[in-house]
Structures are given as C-alpha cells and as structure tokens.
Design a protein around this motif. Structure first.
Motif, short mmCIF file in Angstrom:
data_model
loop_
_atom_site.label_atom_id
_atom_site.label_comp_id
_atom_site.label_asym_id
_atom_site.label_seq_id
_atom_site.Cartn_x
_atom_site.Cartn_y
_atom_site.Cartn_z
N PHE A 108 -59.13 -61.12 -78.49
CA PHE A 108 -59.28 -59.78 -77.90
C PHE A 108 -59.19 -59.84 -76.38
N ILE A 109 -59.69 -60.93 -75.79
CA ILE A 109 -59.58 -61.11 -74.34
C ILE A 109 -58.11 -61.23 -73.94
N GLY A 114 -53.36 -59.08 -71.32
CA GLY A 114 -51.94 -58.74 -71.44
C GLY A 114 -51.68 -57.28 -71.15
N VAL A 115 -52.50 -56.39 -71.71
CA VAL A 115 -52.34 -54.95 -71.47
C VAL A 115 -52.54 -54.64 -70.00
N ASP A 116 -53.55 -55.28 -69.38
CA ASP A 116 -53.79 -55.04 -67.95
C ASP A 116 -52.58 -55.45 -67.11
N VAL A 118 -49.45 -55.61 -68.05
CA VAL A 118 -48.36 -54.66 -68.28
C VAL A 118 -48.58 -53.38 -67.48
N LEU A 119 -49.82 -52.86 -67.53
CA LEU A 119 -50.12 -51.63 -66.78
C LEU A 119 -49.94 -51.84 -65.28
N GLU A 120 -50.38 -52.98 -64.79
CA GLU A 120 -50.22 -53.25 -63.36
C GLU A 120 -48.74 -53.38 -62.98
N THR A 121 -47.97 -53.96 -63.88
CA THR A 121 -46.53 -54.09 -63.62
C THR A 121 -45.88 -52.71 -63.52
N VAL A 122 -46.25 -51.82 -64.44
CA VAL A 122 -45.72 -50.46 -64.40
C VAL A 122 -46.13 -49.77 -63.10
N LEU A 123 -47.39 -49.92 -62.73
CA LEU A 123 -47.89 -49.28 -61.51
C LEU A 123 -47.16 -49.82 -60.28
N ILE A 124 -46.97 -51.16 -60.22
CA ILE A 124 -46.28 -51.76 -59.06
C ILE A 124 -44.83 -51.29 -59.01
N ALA A 125 -44.20 -51.25 -60.18
CA ALA A 125 -42.79 -50.81 -60.21
C ALA A 125 -42.66 -49.36 -59.76
N ARG A 126 -43.62 -48.51 -60.13
CA ARG A 126 -43.54 -47.10 -59.79
C ARG A 126 -43.96 -46.81 -58.36
N THR A 127 -44.56 -47.79 -57.67
CA THR A 127 -45.05 -47.53 -56.31
C THR A 127 -44.37 -48.41 -55.27
N GLY A 128 -43.17 -48.84 -55.54
CA GLY A 128 -42.42 -49.55 -54.50
C GLY A 128 -42.04 -50.96 -54.84
#
Length: 602
Positions: A108-109, A114-116, A118-128
């Motif tokens: 579960f960890i 892994g989800v974190d 992926v979410l951070e990758t999306v956020l970084i991609a969308r913000t520059g």
C-alpha cells in the motif's frame, strides 16, 4: 498505630500483581515477532503520509489557486488535483482499515508513493515542466518514501523521479509534443536545461540515498533501544519476582523514612497491604521507638542494624519480629533504607513454652517431695494442736491462739493441695459437652457466691446455638469458677460481672475453623501493665489473702485442652478474660503449629 505526616511518595499505587502483569505484557510485546511489532508502526507512518499529503496540497496548491483567482485567471489543474487528493485520501483511509498484514501495508505504501509521483509529474508538466516551481515536490516525496519502511523505497523513488523529470525535460527540449498547451516548450537553452535536469536529478538521487541511510540508522537505533528496553524490563521483572518470592518481609523507604515498597511476605506477616502503609514512617508501622540520637547514628552508618521489635498484627495480635535495617545505597549516595524482617512470634512462643514445661517438670518433681516432707509433719502438727486444744481449758487467749494455729495449718494444707493439683493435674476425661450447659451448671454456684459479695451483680449472655466441644466438664467448671471468683475479688467495691459465650471463625493453615469463646468481663480496677506478664504465674497475687494459684490453674487447664486465654484490660476500666477452646483436637493442634496463640492483648 500513629499516622505519619510524611507526604505520600509519587510511586505507582497499583497493586503488586498489577505491576507484574503490566510489565510482563510489556515483555511479551517487546519479544513478539518483528512483523507483528512493525505493523502498528506502518499504520502510524501511513497516517502521517496521508496527513502530510493533504497539508502540502492544501497549502501549496490552495495558495496558488487563491493567487490565480486574485489575478482573474482560472486554474483547473490545481482545482482538479486538490479534489483528486482529498478523494483519494478518503479512499486510502477506507482501504487502510481493511489491511491486516505487514506485506499488504508495504504494498500500500508503494501504491501511495507511485500515485504521488504521478500527480506531481502532472502538476510539474502543467506548470512549466523543467522550469516549474513544483519540482521540489519530488524531493519531499523521495524524503518521505525513504522513511517508509526500507532504504530501497527512497532510492527507487529518487531514481523514478529523476527519470520522469528527465522525460519532461526531453519532451520540452526536443518538442516531442505538438500540444503546446499541455507541455509548452522550455525557454531555457540546451546547456541550461541540461544543467537544471542534472541538479534536480542529482538532488533526487542524493536525497533518496541519504534519506534511506538515515532511515536505516534510525531503525537500527530504534531496534537497539527496543532490545535494551526489553532487557531492562525483563531484568526489572526478574528482580521484582525475586523480592516477591522471598519468604522474609522486605520494605524500602525514602530519605525521610516513609515506606515506598512492601513485598507480599511483609503483608503475610503483618496483615498490612502496601496501600495501608504507603507513605507512613516505618518505625511507627513496626512500633520501634529507640533513642532518637542513637537511631540517627546507627542508621547513617554503613553497617546494618539488627534488632527485635514487639509490634501488632493488623488484627491486633502481638508480633515479635527479627529485623535488619540497612542504608539503601545508589551510586554511593544514601537514598533511603531497606528492611528485612522475619516473624519470630512462634519461635519465641515455643521457647517460652519449652521453658515453662521444663519449669513445670522440675516443679512436679519438687512437689512429690513436698507432699512427704511438709504434708505429713503438717498433719501431725494439726492433730497435736487439736489434742492440746482440749487441755487448754477456759483460757480464752489460749483458745483463740490455738484456733488460729489450727486454721492456718488447714489453710497451708489446702495451699499444698492446690499446688499439687497445678503441678500434677489429673488426666483429662474428655467427653462431648455443650459449653453453654457446663457454664449454666457452674452459674448457679457463681450466683450464690455473688449474693455473699456486697454490690456485685451478674449478667449472662449465652449464644443461642449449642457450643459443642470435646472437653473435661469438671475441669472447665473449675476454670469458670476461678475466673468468676477472681472477678469478684477485683470488684471489692461492687460492680457487674458480664459472662458471654459465642463462636468465632479463625484462619488455621489456610482453612477456617470454629473456636468457642467464653468471656468474663468485670468492672473492677483493671490490671496494671507491669503485672500483665505475671498474672498466670503460680503464687503471684495482689490480694491480701489467697494462694495465687487460681489463674495459674485456669491457664494450665485451658492449655491442656489445646486452647488459650485472651486478656484485655485497662487500669480503671476493668478486665476481660476470654477462654478460647477449639471445637476439635485437630484444630487445637493446627493452632499450636501455626503459632496462633494470642493469649494476651494490651
């Protein structure tokens, strides 16, 4: 006993058995398998991970969303990520409740990390992309992943973040995506973009490695601490088990002399539980009152102080304790006292009983000689005076003197007879008798004797049930008569004699037994304290007339029945003699074996 003014110590007031159970449970928990022990730790870290995620998203994305709103710009990515984070956190919480094994928690960890990422990758991609200020979230994720639960999680997460950040940099630099709205081209030149990637990538890997090393060190330190705590707890339980298994009573005090511990053997000897004596001065509990200056000098020395002390059991009976008190040392400093004591009551009673029996044996041998050496000449002397009395004639003075001589000769013969009966009592003729009936038969004679005494009355309170025991009724009638006459003599100015019978249950060798009690309570002058140890000795009397053998015979007869006598008295308040007789010879033998013969009480 006097209560102490010492403050109660701040030690745990839990019962000794509760302390052992708690510590033993702690030892069992520490000695459990590693997987079972790590399961609650994994749950705790997962809760922290979920909470930290919500806090970071709320602060960073929430503030960014608020800033965008003030500029009149919309930020659907921020809103979507915030909603998604809250939703998935709720899902995580529900799933976490159903996980039961350490392997499931570890998996579960990995899922959450892994989800974190992926979410951070999306956020970084969308913000520059490579220029995004949110690239630092990778560092936070790598750090958190390194703390749960192995070093490889942090290293793998760092490597994964480096790869994803490199992929974003490559896509931006080589413009692999046509939709510039999703990932716009980087404004950085080739060397600058490469340098940014190298710095971040190195940071991710170094943080993952160092965080993993630090996490391992923390785990090793925690394991070492657990092992030491386990050893210390076992050692503490072992030491307490030794103290509780010692047959001698053990107590400790603080520097002021207030009791801080009391082992079970001390409770068995004194009858006082730890809660009864906690915080009280030890010398008041044990009724030890030596010279204060000598006490301070002896207890501050390093050598133990050994002495015997007479004190009282919780039920009021007398105890003789052999005690050793030593300073309680801690790192060369005296922190209090430790005392070890043993119950010597039975030993002292047996010693006294042996001396008394030896004395009675010698007395019996002497009495046989007295019967021949004194009684025969005394009989001849009394007969000669009877004959001389006839030749005196009418001389009144001579007649009076002759009557005195004959009367005193008879009195001396009666004293010798009583003495011989005490020294060599006849064999008991044991039969089953109701002591209420035996006392009632004697009460008629006692009532008649009371009528000849001025101002003396009798009150009797018999038990409603039959008090059946194996006794010699003739000998017991003599006991009741002697105690009643002794009470009458103590009430020379008049008073009331109260006679009672009853049944009492006592503990004998871990079992309960019935003891019959017959009490004689007068309202006379009472017995002075200095005479308490002498009242049952032959020829001891405080009366102007009397042989001093009445109470001695009472004690001897009761002793032959396997019973004992309790005496309670205060000067000016009368005295109470209680004859205690076991209902069976077996009970009497056990009472003697246990040393429970409280024949006198102050």
């Amino acid at each position: 006993m006097l209560s102490s003014t010492c403050p109660a110590p701040s030690t745990d007031t839990e019962s000794p058995s509760g302390q052992d159970a708690t510590r033993l449970r702690g030892v069992e928990a520490l000695s459990a398998p590693t997987v079972d022990r790590s399961l609650p730790e994994l749950k705790t870290r997962l809760h922290w991970l979920m909470g930290l995620r919500v806090v970071l998203v709320t602060l960073m994305l929430g503030l960014s969303l608020a800033f965008q709103s003030t500029r009149g710009e919309s930020a659907p990515t921020f809103t979507a990520l915030i909603v998604f984070t809250y939703t998935i956190t709720i899902v995580y919480a529900v799933v976490l409740r159903r996980l039961t094994t350490a392997a499931a928690h570890s998996a579960f960890i990995w899922v959450q990390v892994g989800v974190d990422v992926v979410l951070e990758t999306v956020l970084i991609a969308r913000t520059g992309g490579v220029e995004s200020p949110f690239a630092v979230l990778y560092v936070i994720t790598v750090t958190v992943a390194s703390l749960v639960p192995h070093r490889r999680v942090g290293i793998v997460t760092g490597a994964g973040c480096t790869f994803l950040f490199g992929a974003i940099t490559a896509v931006q630099y080589f413009r692999l995506l046509n939709a510039s709205a999703w990932l716009p081209p980087s404004k950085l030149e080739g060397p600058e973009a490469l340098q940014t990637f190298e710095v971040y990538g190195l940071a991710f890997l170094v943080v993952g490695f160092l965080s993993g090393v630090l996490a391992d060190e923390l785990r090793h330190a925690d394991q070492s601490l657990r092992e030491k705590e386990q050893g210390l707890t076992r050692l503490q339980v072992f030491h307490e088990s030794i103290v509780r298994s010692i047959s001698s009573g053990v107590f400790t005090t603080d520097q002021e002399g207030c009791i801080t511990s009391f082992n079970p053997a001390a409770y068995e000897v004194t009858g006082y539980a730890f809660s009864d004596v906690q915080g009280r001065m030890w010398h008041e509990v044990f009724n030890w009152h030596p010279d204060e200056r000598a006490q301070e000098t002896e207890l501050t020395s390093l050598s133990p102080l050994r002495f015997e002390v007479d004190c009282f059991h919780a039920n009021g009976s007398c105890l003789v304790l052999g005690m050793t008190v030593s300073p309680l040392q801690e790192q060369g400093m005296q922190r209090g006292l430790v005392g070890v004591f043993k119950d010597l009551t039975q030993i002292r009673y047996l010693e006294e009983e042996m001396r008394r029996r030896e004395w009675l044996a010698n007395l019996g041998e002497m009495s046989a000689g007295m019967a021949h050496e004194i009684r025969n000449p005394l009989g001849a002397l009394a007969g000669a005076m009877q004959m001389l009395r006839q030749d005196v004639g009418s001389d009144e003075t001579s007649q009076r003197l002759m009557d005195i001589a004959i009367r005193e000769a008879r009195r001396l013969d009666n004293i010798i007879t009583e003495f011989l009966q005490y020294a060599r009592p006849p064999a008991l003729r044991i039969t089953e008798q109701d002591l209420n009936k035996v006392l009632a038969d004697t009460l008629d004679l006692i009532q008649h004797e009371a009528q000849s005494r001025m101002g003396v009355s009798i009150v009797s309170r018999m038990a409603p049930t039959n008090l059946v025991a194996q006794v010699d009724q003739d000998q017991l009638k003599q006991v009741f008569w002697n105690l009643a006459v002794n009470a009458f003599d103590a009430m020379s100015g008049g008073g009331t004699l109260t006679i009672t019978t009853g049944l009492r249950r006592v503990e004998v060798g871990g079992r309960r037994a019935d003891v019959i009690e017959v009490g004689f309570q007068d309202s006379g002058e009472g017995i002075p304290k200095q005479n308490f140890d002498k009242i049952f000795l032959p020829f001891f009397t405080t009366k102007k007339e009397g042989s001093g053998l009445g109470l001695a015979q009472v004690h001897r007869i009761v002793d032959l029945h396997g019973g004992w006598i309790k005496v309670e008295s205060e000067v000016g308040s009368g005295a109470r003699f209680v004859v205690c007789l076991p209902q069976s010879a077996e009970t009497g033998a056990r009472l003697r074996h246990e040393g429970r013969e409280p024949w006198k009480r102050f």
